[in-house]
Scaffold this active site. Structure first.
Site, PDB file in Angstrom:
ATOM      1  CG  HIS A 239       1.474  -0.063   7.796  1.00 17.18           C
ATOM      2  ND1 HIS A 239       2.464  -0.925   8.234  1.00 17.18           N
ATOM      3  CD2 HIS A 239       1.590  -0.040   6.445  1.00 17.18           C
ATOM      4  CE1 HIS A 239       3.139  -1.388   7.203  1.00 17.18           C
ATOM      5  NE2 HIS A 239       2.638  -0.876   6.101  1.00 17.18           N
TER       6      HIS A 239
HETATM    7  O1  RIB Z   1       4.877   3.077   7.055  1.00 13.59           O
HETATM    8  C1  RIB Z   1       3.478   3.130   7.048  1.00 13.59           C
HETATM    9  C2  RIB Z   1       2.996   4.480   7.462  1.00 13.59           C
HETATM   10  O2  RIB Z   1       3.442   5.474   6.540  1.00 13.59           O
HETATM   11  C3  RIB Z   1       1.457   4.591   7.445  1.00 13.59           C
HETATM   12  O3  RIB Z   1       1.054   5.528   8.398  1.00 13.59           O
HETATM   13  C4  RIB Z   1       1.175   5.104   6.060  1.00 13.59           C
HETATM   14  O4  RIB Z   1      -0.056   5.827   5.989  1.00 13.59           O
HETATM   15  C5  RIB Z   1       2.324   6.053   5.872  1.00 13.59           C
HETATM   16  O5  RIB Z   1       1.978   7.278   6.492  1.00 13.59           O
END
Ligand code: RIB
Ligand code: CA
Length: 308
Positions: A239
Site C-alpha cells: 500500500h
Molecule cells: O491499510 C494499509 C495501511 O495501514 C498501510 O499504511 C499500512 O502500513 C498500515 O499502516
C-alpha cells in the site's frame, strides 16, 4: 533542479519501509524529515524502524522525529497481525543506535510549511494524528501546503474493519481534521491499492544480496505469508509504496474529485471514508490505477534501492 520539499509521516511497518526505500533515493525530493508515529506498531518501534530505514538507505542526513504515541481521542490500535511485533515482519528485528530529533512533530510540520510556502508536500503513510495536530496548531498552513497525500481510506471497502481502512480508523478524529480542512488532500486508498496485488514471484526481483536487499526479501516474504493467513490473498499489496508513486508518477492513477466525510460514530462504520454530496471539501480520490505500470515501477525502484 528545484527539489521538492517533502515530509513523510510513517508507521513502519513493512510497506512503509518499502515506501521509504523508494522515496529516500529520489534526487528530485528534498525529504525534510520522517515523522514516525504509533500505528502498525507502537511509537518506540516505529521510530526505531524509521531510523533503520535512514541508515540502510544511506540517508542518515534525513532527520527522524518521534510523532504521536497515541491517537487524538482513542486508544491506539495496532496491526501486529500483519507486520509482526517488530513492525518489520517475523524474520527481522534490528535496533538502531541513533536517536530521533528532539523537536515536536506538529511544530516541525508548521515550521517547514512556513519555510516552504506553497511548496511543502506531506505524504502520510500511517494514521493522520500529527498532520491533524499541525493543522490544529496553525490552521493557516492548510493554504501553504502543496498537497497532503494520504495512504488511507476506501470508498468501496475497508481492511481493518468491513468499512474502514486501518490508517483512518486508527485515528478517525485526526482524519476528520485533515479531510475537513481546506488543505489539498489526495486520498490513495484501498479502491486503488487493492488493484495492485503483486505476486510472490516479484519479491525475488526486489531482493538482493546486500544488507538492505536481504532485509527487503525477508520482510516481503513475511508480509506475503501474513497476507495469505489474514486476508487469504496470494501475493502482496504494498500500500505505502503504491501511495509513494503518486509523488513520482501520478499519471499511473485514475482519480475523481470527491467530497469525503469521515464517520466518527462508534459502531461498525467508525472510520469509514464516505463520499457525500455536500458538507465536506473536495479531495482528489484515487479510484483506480495502472496495475502493471505501478507494479513494474515499484519493482524497478526497490531493485535500484537495494543494489546501491
Ligand atoms: O491499510 C494499509 C495501511 O495501514 C498501510 O499504511 C499500512 O502500513 C498500515 O499502516
Ligand atoms: Ca503505513
Amino acid at each position: 533542479m528545484n527539489k521538492r520539499p517533502v515530509i513523510i509521516c510513517t508507521d513502519p511497518g513493512i510497506d512503509d519501509f518499502i515506501a521509504l526505500a523508494v522515496l529516500l533515493q529520489q534526487p528530485q525530493l528534498d525529504i525534510r524529515g520522517m515523522i514516525a508515529l504509533s500505528g502498525n506498531v507502537g511509537l518506540p518501534i516505529t521510530v526505531n524502524n524509521a531510523l533503520l530505514a535512514g541508515e540502510l538507505c544511506g540517508r542518515t542526513d534525513v532527520p527522524v522525529l518521534a510523532g504521536s504515541a497515541t491517537p487524538l481521542a482513542r486508544p491506539a490500535r495496532n496491526a501486529c497481525n500483519i507486520h509482526g511485533a517488530s513492525g518489520l515482519g517475523t524474520s527481522v528485528e534490528r535496533y538502531s543506535n541513533r536517536k530521533p530529533l528532539a523537536q515536536d512533530a506538529a511544530e516541525f510540520i508548521v515550521q517547514t510549511a512556513r519555510q516552504f510556502p506553497g511548496a511543502l508536500e506531506i505524504i502520510s503513510l500511517g494514521p493522520l494524528t500529527d498532520v491533524a495536530r499541525a493543522l490544529t496548531l496553525d490552521p493557516a498552513i492548510a493554504q501553504l501546503l502543496r498537497q497532503i497525500v494520504v495512504m488511507g481510506g476506501g470508498i468501496k471497502r475497508g481492511n481493518a474493519t468491513q468499512y474502514a481502512e486501518f490508517n483512518i480508523v486508527a485515528d478517525p478524529e485526526a482524519a476528520d481534521v485533515v479531510f475537513s480542512s481546506s488543505a489539498p488532500v489526495v486520498m490513495i486508498g484501498l479502491d486503488a491499492t487493492h488493484q495492485c496485488l503483486q505476486p510472490r514471484s516479484q519479491i525475488a526481483e526486489m531482493a538482493a544480496d546486500t544488507e538492505l536487499g536481504r532485509m527487503v526479501g525477508l520482510m516481503l516474504n513475511d508480509y506475503a505469508d501474513m497476507y495469505r493467513r489474514v486476508h487469504q490473498l496470494e501475493g502482496v499489496v504494498i500500500h505505502d509504496a503504491i501511495c509513494a508513486l503518486w509523488l513520482l508518477q501520478p499519471n499511473l492513477f485514475y482519480t475523481e474529485p470527491m467530497r469525503v466525510k469521515i464517520c466518527l460514530d462508534n459502531g461498525a462504520h467508525l472510520g469509514q471514508t464516505m463520499a457525500v454530496t455536500d458538507g465536506a471539501p473536495f479531495a482528489t480520490v484515487a479510484m483506480g490505477l495502472d496495475a502493471e505500470g505501478v507494479a513494474r515501477r515499484i519493482v524497478d525502484e526497490v531493485h535500484r534501492a537495494v543494489i546501491q
